[in-house]
Design an enzyme around this catalytic site. Sequence first.
Site, PDB file in Angstrom:
ATOM      1  N   HIS A  23      96.528  40.834  63.565  1.00 24.95           N
ATOM      2  CA  HIS A  23      96.327  39.583  62.810  1.00 24.95           C
ATOM      3  C   HIS A  23      95.453  38.614  63.613  1.00 24.95           C
ATOM      4  O   HIS A  23      94.597  37.911  63.070  1.00 24.95           O
ATOM      5  CB  HIS A  23      97.657  38.880  62.535  1.00 24.95           C
ATOM      6  CG  HIS A  23      98.723  39.775  61.971  1.00 24.95           C
ATOM      7  ND1 HIS A  23      99.746  40.270  62.733  1.00 24.95           N
ATOM      8  CD2 HIS A  23      98.915  40.258  60.729  1.00 24.95           C
ATOM      9  CE1 HIS A  23     100.529  41.025  61.974  1.00 24.95           C
ATOM     10  NE2 HIS A  23     100.041  41.039  60.754  1.00 24.95           N
ATOM     11  N   CYS A 128     105.007  51.638  47.777  1.00 28.89           N
ATOM     12  CA  CYS A 128     105.296  51.415  49.204  1.00 28.89           C
ATOM     13  C   CYS A 128     105.549  49.926  49.378  1.00 28.89           C
ATOM     14  O   CYS A 128     104.663  49.102  49.169  1.00 28.89           O
ATOM     15  CB  CYS A 128     104.141  51.861  50.101  1.00 28.89           C
ATOM     16  SG  CYS A 128     104.401  51.318  51.811  1.00 28.89           S
ATOM     17  N   CYS A 131     103.317  48.142  52.000  1.00 36.23           N
ATOM     18  CA  CYS A 131     101.978  47.774  51.513  1.00 36.23           C
ATOM     19  C   CYS A 131     102.077  46.862  50.293  1.00 36.23           C
ATOM     20  O   CYS A 131     101.068  46.290  49.882  1.00 36.23           O
ATOM     21  CB  CYS A 131     101.185  48.995  51.057  1.00 36.23           C
ATOM     22  SG  CYS A 131     100.821  50.209  52.303  1.00 36.23           S
TER      23      CYS A 131
HETATM   24  N1  MSP Z   1      99.825  39.623  52.955  1.00 31.62           N
HETATM   25  C1  MSP Z   1      98.789  40.602  52.972  1.00 31.62           C
HETATM   26  C2  MSP Z   1      97.443  39.958  52.799  1.00 31.62           C
HETATM   27  C3  MSP Z   1      97.306  39.150  51.563  1.00 31.62           C
HETATM   28  S1  MSP Z   1      95.797  38.306  51.516  1.00 31.62           S
HETATM   29  C4  MSP Z   1      95.746  37.615  50.018  1.00 31.62           C
HETATM   30  C5  MSP Z   1      98.838  41.355  54.291  1.00 31.62           C
HETATM   31  N2  MSP Z   1      99.426  40.711  55.300  1.00 31.62           N
HETATM   32  S2  MSP Z   1      99.725  41.323  56.754  1.00 31.62           S
HETATM   33  O1  MSP Z   1     100.538  40.367  57.445  1.00 31.62           O
HETATM   34  O2  MSP Z   1     100.252  42.638  56.648  1.00 31.62           O
HETATM   35  O3  MSP Z   1      98.390  41.306  57.514  1.00 31.62           O
HETATM   36  C6  MSP Z   1      97.624  42.337  57.444  1.00 31.62           C
HETATM   37  C7  MSP Z   1      96.359  42.140  58.251  1.00 31.62           C
HETATM   38  O4  MSP Z   1      96.570  42.557  59.599  1.00 31.62           O
HETATM   39  C8  MSP Z   1      95.356  43.058  57.634  1.00 31.62           C
HETATM   40  O5  MSP Z   1      94.061  42.515  57.660  1.00 31.62           O
HETATM   41  C9  MSP Z   1      95.483  44.280  58.513  1.00 31.62           C
HETATM   42  O6  MSP Z   1      94.345  45.079  58.490  1.00 31.62           O
HETATM   43  C10 MSP Z   1      95.720  43.648  59.860  1.00 31.62           C
HETATM   44  N3  MSP Z   1      96.315  44.607  60.776  1.00 31.62           N
HETATM   45  C11 MSP Z   1      97.568  45.137  60.784  1.00 31.62           C
HETATM   46  N4  MSP Z   1      97.666  46.019  61.810  1.00 31.62           N
HETATM   47  C12 MSP Z   1      96.486  46.079  62.481  1.00 31.62           C
HETATM   48  C13 MSP Z   1      96.011  46.712  63.640  1.00 31.62           C
HETATM   49  N5  MSP Z   1      96.732  47.566  64.320  1.00 31.62           N
HETATM   50  N6  MSP Z   1      94.762  46.411  64.044  1.00 31.62           N
HETATM   51  C14 MSP Z   1      93.968  45.494  63.417  1.00 31.62           C
HETATM   52  N7  MSP Z   1      94.381  44.862  62.321  1.00 31.62           N
HETATM   53  C15 MSP Z   1      95.581  45.242  61.764  1.00 31.62           C
HETATM   54  O7  MSP Z   1      98.336  42.459  54.341  1.00 31.62           O
END
Ligand code: MSP
Length: 546
Positions: A23, A128, A131
């Site tokens: 994040h 899921c 997701c």
């Molecule tokens: N709530 C949704 C987004 C809604 S936007 C209208 C969400 N949230 S999340 O908290 O799961 O954040 C996901 C973000 O963190 C995504 O962009 C995701 O690709 C990123 N990452 C989660 N794990 C990651 C890594 N290991 N490396 C880089 N980014 C990663 O999805």
Amino acid sequence: MSKQPYYITTPLYYVNDELHIGHTTTTIYADTLARFKRMDGYDVTLLTGSDEHGQKIFEAAKNQGKTPRELADSIVGKFKEVWQAIGISEHQFVRTTEPYHELVVKSLFAELKERGFIYKGIYRALYCKECETAYSQSALIDGRCPIHKTVPEQVDEENYFFKLSACHELLRTRLADDRDDFTPDPTLEPDTDSILPIQRRNEALGKVREGLEDVSISRTTFDWGVSMPGDPEHVIWVWFDALIGYMSSQIRPDVDALGDELPKLADLAEAPDFRKNWPHVVHLVGKDILWHHSVVWWSMLHQAGLPIPHRVYAHGWWSVEGDKMSKTLGNVIRPIETVEKYGRDALRYFILREGPNKGDADWRHERFIQANNNELANELGNLLSRSLGMLGKYHNGVVPQAQVDVPGTDKLRRLADELPTKLREHLTAFEFGRALDALWDLIRVCNAYVDETRPFKMAKDESKSGELATVMHALLQSLRVLSFALDPILPEAAARMREQLAVDLNMLPEEDRLEAACTWSDDFVGTQTTKGDALFSKIEEEAADA
Ligand code: MSP
């Protein structure tokens, strides 16, 4: 002339857990671009926020003996601590539980319904929860979610659907399906290069070509969400809800003044900030959520009669020392701990230098230390301290006028002059590594210039005082340029450089700021500098351990 708008967003992060380095990476990319664009004269809006509804949050709260609201409040507080620790500049924060946001969600839903893009049907799907997305059987790997490796749950209920299948042509046009020779154009150009990097656009297009199924946009088995206008048994699907945060934050309708009335979307879209910023939007996301931010989001907007945002940039994922980052493996990297241990700018530098901006990337601690010790402490930190040290000794800390020609001096000036063009080109194309290369070319050439001209030798020979003045002038001019140009990357170190050099970002003119920042300035001559503490300390013990 009014400034051009530039609206950049991070995903709205789920509030089921604290933030990790993934994040943080998206947020640092967004902040770097926001700072750069501000310096380049744009009217920048940076948005981040929290995604607070849905089954995942509902269940996480239950497991912790909290209400979803309590969980959200505590996690949002922690998000804000992280943004402060990593130095996120002026930004807006949207929470999807804000009443103004819920109102915009309802209004967009009502508009789509009125236009005939929403219908009721039976939803049978493999969902899921992690997701918050349904998968077809063929998309699963060994019956498990391809991202979380968990077995999805079977959903079987009456839901509302959004007619995504009606958007096939729109999406193919938008993704330039007819252009095999497609190459991205780094200027903001809608319609053709809306997804970067190019391989991600190809992935999205490949999926669109396979065909589109309508998506379920409501749930009835829990009630933590925006209730559906006209059918409050249903809550709106969390993705449909959260994506609208990018809009609602620019509209912020006055809920109290509106009472029970559900405003028309077209009226909401008249809000001044929305009109200014839409569709000059760059959505920064990770690769796993590109589908939602392109195919789903564009279709929702288009069918509701609104323009589609200009660009989505989808970065890759971090692994850690070769392994997937996961709580189970206990290798999750938390940004606050890294900042407390090594400093904000060491973290920002490493992410921008080594992060997954194009493909995936591996977080290696040994490389973190090397980057800090070599590039930051040795190359940048030493350049500042030895230049200011010599200036103190030879010129009482006052920037001298250049006097005679010294070979190699022009190159320093030329590299500074070229920075605006290079930084614009690389940063607009999300090439953070290349932008750093352009800056470090100047830093390395400055170091080589000291080694070659040997000002410490010149200082011992009175007949060389003219050369010495030229060398000190050139070094100090270069450092002044760096103290501005590094600001988007290393805001803390750049501010400390400016303090020692007695220069200020506010001294730069409004017009052509970036050019002014990167051009040697006659006004800088005569400035009294003050050598301060080292910009970076080396990480000693750990280098030995690593
Ligand atoms: N709530 C949704 C987004 C809604 S936007 C209208 C969400 N949230 S999340 O908290 O799961 O954040 C996901 C973000 O963190 C995504 O962009 C995701 O690709 C990123 N990452 C989660 N794990 C990651 C890594 N290991 N490396 C880089 N980014 C990663 O999805």
